[in-house]
Structure formats: C-alpha cells, structure tokens
Write an enzyme that holds these catalytic residues in place. Sequence first.
Site, PDB file in Angstrom:
ATOM      1  N   PRO A  63       0.816  -1.210   0.000  1.00 47.59           N
ATOM      2  CA  PRO A  63       0.000   0.000   0.000  1.00 47.59           C
ATOM      3  C   PRO A  63       0.856   1.270   0.000  1.00 47.59           C
ATOM      4  CG  PRO A  63      -0.711  -1.523   1.715  1.00 47.59           C
ATOM      5  CD  PRO A  63       0.613  -2.012   1.216  1.00 47.59           C
ATOM      6  N   ASP A  64       0.273   2.317  -0.549  1.00 46.68           N
ATOM      7  CA  ASP A  64       0.886   3.650  -0.511  1.00 46.68           C
ATOM      8  C   ASP A  64       0.547   4.264   0.836  1.00 46.68           C
ATOM      9  OD1 ASP A  64       1.914   6.164  -1.132  1.00 46.68           O
ATOM     10  OD2 ASP A  64       0.123   6.769  -2.265  1.00 46.68           O
ATOM     11  N   ALA A  65       1.294   3.856   1.864  1.00 45.85           N
ATOM     12  CA  ALA A  65       0.966   4.226   3.246  1.00 45.85           C
ATOM     13  C   ALA A  65       2.231   4.420   4.072  1.00 45.85           C
ATOM     14  CB  ALA A  65       0.068   3.167   3.872  1.00 45.85           C
ATOM     15  N   ASN A 123      -2.776   6.791   1.324  1.00 45.05           N
ATOM     16  CA  ASN A 123      -3.114   7.269  -0.014  1.00 45.05           C
ATOM     17  C   ASN A 123      -4.427   8.041  -0.003  1.00 45.05           C
ATOM     18  OD1 ASN A 123      -4.661   6.662  -2.770  1.00 45.05           O
ATOM     19  ND2 ASN A 123      -2.464   6.682  -3.179  1.00 45.05           N
TER      20      ASN A 123
END
Length: 286
Positions: free
Chosen positions: A55-57, A120
């Site tokens: 994930p974009d986290a 995100n």
Amino acid sequence: MLKRNSASFRSVLASHDVVRVAGAHHALSGVLAQEAGFQAVWSSSFEVSASRCLPDASILSMTEYLEAAANIQKALDIPVVADCDTGYGGNYNVAHMVHEFEGAGITAVCMEDKLFPKMNSFADGDQTLLSTKAFASKIETAKAVQSSEEFFVIARTEALISGAGLDQAVERCFAYADSGADAVLIHSKAPTKDEVLAFLDRWDQRVPVVIVPTTYPDWHIDDVREAGVSVVIYANQGMRATLSALRATYRAIYEAGDTTALEPEIAAVRDIFDLQRMGDWQKLGA
C-alpha cells in the site's frame, strides 16, 4: 551516447504554458512517457509502492523511493518530479530528503501536508492534516537546505481530500507560497473539476498551480490551460493500463496454451532492445 543531460523542472516549466507530467514507477515506464511527448515524469509513490504489491501508506523507506526516482531520471532527457509524500517525517527528515534527492539529480520534489505516516488520498483511512504552521516550516527547511537555485519544491495541500474545505485549502496554499514553495498542488477526489475551479477562482497566481485529475478525467488540456493551471500530472494511468494489459496477456497465454495468437498484439523483442539502446551499448564492446 549513453550519458543523459536532463533539463531541470524549473527550466521546463519556464518554457511551457502547461507542463504535462506522466506517472511512472521505473525507468522503462518513464522512457515510454518521454517517447509519448510528456515534458516530465512523476515518480509516483503510489506506483512505486504498488510495483512492490504494498500500500501507498509510508511503508517503503525514503531510500527505496529515492532509488526508484533516480533510476527513472538516469534514463531520461526530461526531468523527474519525485512524489515525496510528507517528506518522510519531520524537518530533519525533510532536510535529509532534499540533500539526497538533489544529490541524485532530481530537480523537483513534492510534499503533502498530511501527518506521517500518510495514507493514499483515495483510500479509506486517516487523512488528518498537519498544522499549516508545521507544514510551512517543512517548506522553509526544504528551501533553506537546497544546494541549487534550480531545485523546485511543490507544496501539496490535502485540505479538500480531508474534508477541511475550500477556505482552508486556499489559506494553506497562500501560507505555503509565502513560506517559499515554488508551486502549490491542489488535490481533489471529487468526480468533477468544480472544486479545483473554485480554488483557481480565488488563487492570485503568486506561484504556479499543479493539478492531478485522477477523478475528473474529462478536463481537456486546452481547458486546463485556459483555467490558469501550470502543471497537470496524470499520476497513475500508466500503472492502471499496465495492470489491465498484463492481466489480459497472462490470461490469454494460459487459456490458449501457446502465444501464437498473441504475438501480433505485443511488442517485439527488438522494440525492447531499442528502448534499452542495445546498439549503443554494443558499440562500447566492439
């Protein structure tokens, strides 16, 4: 010639009324964006994370994002704009980020005004904003430590993403511009461009405006230009297209049992050799 001499993002912005930027996650996608005519490439934290199936986290480290951006830049004649999320932490982290990215030949970075670690913008989860004062301080730090006047810092507000509203988006961007940001990015996940147009109506053009029309894709570049936008980033369409193409290709091979029918539809190996500049490399060993 294997050496690349890329223009800085600042110089590209100065020579175009609207700079069109394509999202990428590795050098090959960056080269294809350049081939298509884009003036810059966005080293997307969403795409780089997704390429690792993560994930974009704020899971990947600064070093991992830096490596991706630097590898893209080394393959291009156009500049990379590095998506640096929140700056990877506090002011000390921002200073280190600028030093490292600038040292790697990246001439533009973008930071957003959410808390670290971030999620995100299009995902469910916490989209809490950092205080305006604290984020303005990050911008001041970034500008204070840059080595070259060419280095370009984009301040991205997530005020519309978080639900804080238009007034706060405008106020924050004024503060960020006054703190030294070279441009502001107004981000929206509304299904139309209306929020962004409302922002532009109140913007005084003290610095250029950047947009990312992911959820309002019907805004034509001519109308974007007319509205006073300086940079438009197509941040994730390349990866989304790659996902569709790979899924269909792998399924077709598996179901057919061979690749005969597929061969006319896919790139030749020679095409890949050309993108790799195989001939130039072979001359070095002649």
